[in-house]
Design an enzyme around this catalytic site. Structure first.
Site, PDB file in Angstrom:
ATOM      1  N   HIS A  88     -34.708   8.897   3.107  1.00  8.45           N
ATOM      2  CA  HIS A  88     -34.842  10.198   2.438  1.00  8.45           C
ATOM      3  C   HIS A  88     -36.172  10.855   2.782  1.00  8.45           C
ATOM      4  CE1 HIS A  88     -31.704   9.212  -0.909  1.00  8.45           C
ATOM      5  NE2 HIS A  88     -31.287   8.945   0.309  1.00  8.45           N
ATOM      6  N   ASP A 143     -24.655   8.293   4.530  1.00  8.28           N
ATOM      7  CA  ASP A 143     -25.905   8.573   3.816  1.00  8.28           C
ATOM      8  C   ASP A 143     -26.858   9.297   4.758  1.00  8.28           C
ATOM      9  OD1 ASP A 143     -27.084   6.561   5.415  1.00  8.28           O
ATOM     10  OD2 ASP A 143     -26.862   5.022   3.882  1.00  8.28           O
TER      11      ASP A 143
HETATM   12  O1  T3D Z   1     -28.945  -0.429   4.444  1.00  7.96           O
HETATM   13  C1  T3D Z   1     -29.416   0.614   4.047  1.00  7.96           C
HETATM   14  O2  T3D Z   1     -30.602   0.732   3.822  1.00  7.96           O
HETATM   15  C2  T3D Z   1     -28.515   1.762   3.896  1.00  7.96           C
HETATM   16  C3  T3D Z   1     -28.464   2.549   5.100  1.00  7.96           C
HETATM   17  C4  T3D Z   1     -27.394   2.489   5.904  1.00  7.96           C
HETATM   18  C5  T3D Z   1     -27.352   3.393   7.045  1.00  7.96           C
HETATM   19  C6  T3D Z   1     -26.505   2.947   8.202  1.00  7.96           C
HETATM   20  O3  T3D Z   1     -26.866   3.330   9.276  1.00  7.96           O
HETATM   21  S1  T3D Z   1     -25.116   1.983   7.973  1.00  7.96           S
HETATM   22  C7  T3D Z   1     -24.427   1.910   9.600  1.00  7.96           C
HETATM   23  C8  T3D Z   1     -25.172   0.948  10.501  1.00  7.96           C
HETATM   24  N1  T3D Z   1     -24.767   1.091  11.893  1.00  7.96           N
HETATM   25  C9  T3D Z   1     -23.623   0.633  12.348  1.00  7.96           C
HETATM   26  O4  T3D Z   1     -22.787   0.103  11.643  1.00  7.96           O
HETATM   27  C10 T3D Z   1     -23.389   0.769  13.857  1.00  7.96           C
HETATM   28  C11 T3D Z   1     -23.339  -0.598  14.501  1.00  7.96           C
HETATM   29  N2  T3D Z   1     -23.200  -0.470  15.944  1.00  7.96           N
HETATM   30  C12 T3D Z   1     -22.023  -0.132  16.524  1.00  7.96           C
HETATM   31  O5  T3D Z   1     -21.022   0.117  15.891  1.00  7.96           O
HETATM   32  C13 T3D Z   1     -22.027  -0.087  18.015  1.00  7.96           C
HETATM   33  O6  T3D Z   1     -23.135  -0.829  18.497  1.00  7.96           O
HETATM   34  C14 T3D Z   1     -22.123   1.348  18.573  1.00  7.96           C
HETATM   35  C15 T3D Z   1     -20.810   2.103  18.274  1.00  7.96           C
HETATM   36  C16 T3D Z   1     -23.301   2.109  17.991  1.00  7.96           C
HETATM   37  C17 T3D Z   1     -22.302   1.264  20.112  1.00  7.96           C
HETATM   38  O7  T3D Z   1     -21.336   0.403  20.668  1.00  7.96           O
HETATM   39  P1  T3D Z   1     -21.546  -0.196  22.136  1.00  7.96           P
HETATM   40  O8  T3D Z   1     -20.302  -0.962  22.458  1.00  7.96           O
HETATM   41  O9  T3D Z   1     -21.955   0.892  23.046  1.00  7.96           O
HETATM   42  O10 T3D Z   1     -22.805  -1.176  22.042  1.00  7.96           O
HETATM   43  P2  T3D Z   1     -22.850  -2.647  21.424  1.00  7.96           P
HETATM   44  O11 T3D Z   1     -22.530  -3.641  22.487  1.00  7.96           O
HETATM   45  O12 T3D Z   1     -22.085  -2.730  20.165  1.00  7.96           O
HETATM   46  O13 T3D Z   1     -24.412  -2.775  21.040  1.00  7.96           O
HETATM   47  C18 T3D Z   1     -25.401  -3.053  22.022  1.00  7.96           C
HETATM   48  C19 T3D Z   1     -26.428  -3.982  21.398  1.00  7.96           C
HETATM   49  O14 T3D Z   1     -27.043  -3.330  20.284  1.00  7.96           O
HETATM   50  C20 T3D Z   1     -25.755  -5.230  20.825  1.00  7.96           C
HETATM   51  O15 T3D Z   1     -26.686  -6.296  20.946  1.00  7.96           O
HETATM   52  P3  T3D Z   1     -26.451  -7.447  22.091  1.00  7.96           P
HETATM   53  O16 T3D Z   1     -25.074  -8.002  21.854  1.00  7.96           O
HETATM   54  O17 T3D Z   1     -26.545  -6.723  23.410  1.00  7.96           O
HETATM   55  O18 T3D Z   1     -27.554  -8.411  21.844  1.00  7.96           O
HETATM   56  C21 T3D Z   1     -25.603  -4.899  19.358  1.00  7.96           C
HETATM   57  O19 T3D Z   1     -25.564  -6.022  18.517  1.00  7.96           O
HETATM   58  C22 T3D Z   1     -26.887  -4.104  19.108  1.00  7.96           C
HETATM   59  N3  T3D Z   1     -26.706  -3.193  17.969  1.00  7.96           N
HETATM   60  C23 T3D Z   1     -25.955  -2.098  17.949  1.00  7.96           C
HETATM   61  N4  T3D Z   1     -26.029  -1.510  16.759  1.00  7.96           N
HETATM   62  C24 T3D Z   1     -26.875  -2.262  16.015  1.00  7.96           C
HETATM   63  C25 T3D Z   1     -27.314  -3.340  16.777  1.00  7.96           C
HETATM   64  N5  T3D Z   1     -28.149  -4.262  16.299  1.00  7.96           N
HETATM   65  C26 T3D Z   1     -28.574  -4.115  15.018  1.00  7.96           C
HETATM   66  N6  T3D Z   1     -28.192  -3.096  14.223  1.00  7.96           N
HETATM   67  C27 T3D Z   1     -27.361  -2.141  14.680  1.00  7.96           C
HETATM   68  N7  T3D Z   1     -27.021  -1.097  13.896  1.00  7.96           N
END
Ligand code: T3D
Length: 261
Positions: A88, A143
């Protein structure tokens, strides 16, 4: 101040903040939220900064909240308090910054990363950029201002659709829906962003800042209130050096030299 999770550069009136945790697609941990708030506040204090660019390093803009950090939290952790103390403050600092912020959306903007992207004023997307309201995939609601920004920009039906499906919205569709101002092919992306930033930095940034304030305030005003507020702010703009210079430059048929005051 030196930063751990972001890069900060300042050249020719343009400050560039780069989210720099590319191994996580620039997921926000607490340090990155704190450093972003500090960097935007620093821009607000520095009259040399006339435009701010926000972008991400590597192939992502930001993947939102760091989910590894989420898993490490204890049962007593308050997400509400985390939002209030972190995201925020960041969103409000960006919206309150009276300088144009160019969002250079280089790749995926997911979750809170999407909220932060929408808190920028002019959004330039790379062709491969996308927007994902990933929240429902992890059982959360949008959010970081998304419930406020998104229906206003693309309408409630589309905003709700993106929230409940968590499907990727590609750059072209985002342009058609009015979420971004321009889409640039990858090879022209940096140049397009630089051209926007330089153009804005050379403009009447006092007027740009007051325009941002007036438009943000207008969402919660009646027409009468908005007209009154416009007149109030125009009083300030009308007394500026930039106003005098703009009029004089027009009459002398030359380009204006704005100083931002
Ligand atoms: O908690 C609070 O305080 C409340 C606030 C909440 C706010 C939020 O943002 S909640 C939502 C959080 N974000 C997500 O749920 C998104 C998670 N990520 C994804 O769904 C996908 O990564 C993407 C759609 C963004 C991209 O997909 P893609 O296939 O291009 O990439 P990938 O292979 O999934 O990710 C690449 C790397 O980044 C991978 O690590 P690795 O396997 O190469 O070591 C992945 O784990 C890492 N990564 C991606 N997103 C996150 C992350 N690591 C930590 N946190 C992440 N959000």
């Amino acid at each position: 101040m030196s930063y751990e999770t972001i890069l900060f550069d300042q050249t020719d009136g343009v400050a560039t903040i780069t989210l720099n945790r590319p191994e996580t697609l620039n997921a926000f941990n607490d340090t990155m939220i704190r450093e972003c708030i500090d960097a935007f506040k620093r821009c607000g204090r520095d009259p040399q900064v006339r435009c701010v660019v926000l972008t991400g390093s590597g192939r992502g803009f930001s993947s939102g909240q760091d989910l590894a950090a989420v898993q490490a939290r204890g049962q007593e952790f308050s997400i509400g308090e985390h939002l209030r103390q972190g995201y925020h403050r960041l969103i409000k600092t960006m919206v309150g910054l009276e300088r144009p912020i160019v969002g250079a959306i280089n790749g995926v903007a997911a979750g809170a990363g999407c909220g932060v992207a929408l808190a920028t004023d002019i959004r330039i997307a790379a062709e491969k950029a996308s927007f994902v309201l990933a929240f429902s995939r992890v059982g959360l609601i949008p959010d970081s201002g998304l419930n406020w920004f998104l229906p206003r920009i693309i309408g409630q039906a589309r905003a709700y659709q993106l929230a409940v499906t968590a499907e990727k919205l590609g750059a072209q569709q985002a342009l058609e829906w009015g979420l971004v101002n321009q889409v640039a092919p990858m090879e022209k992306f940096q140049a397009t962003v630089a051209s926007w930033a330089q153009r804005l930095a050379q403009g009447p940034v006092l007027a740009y800042g007051l325009t941002k304030r007036a438009m943000n305030r207008a969402w919660e005003q009646s027409l009468d209130q908005a007209l009154a507020y416009e007149a109030y702010l125009q009083e300030t703009a009308g007394r500026s050096l930039d106003h005098r210079e703009g009029v004089q430059a027009f009459l002398e048929k030359r380009a204006p030299r704005f100083v931002g005051a």
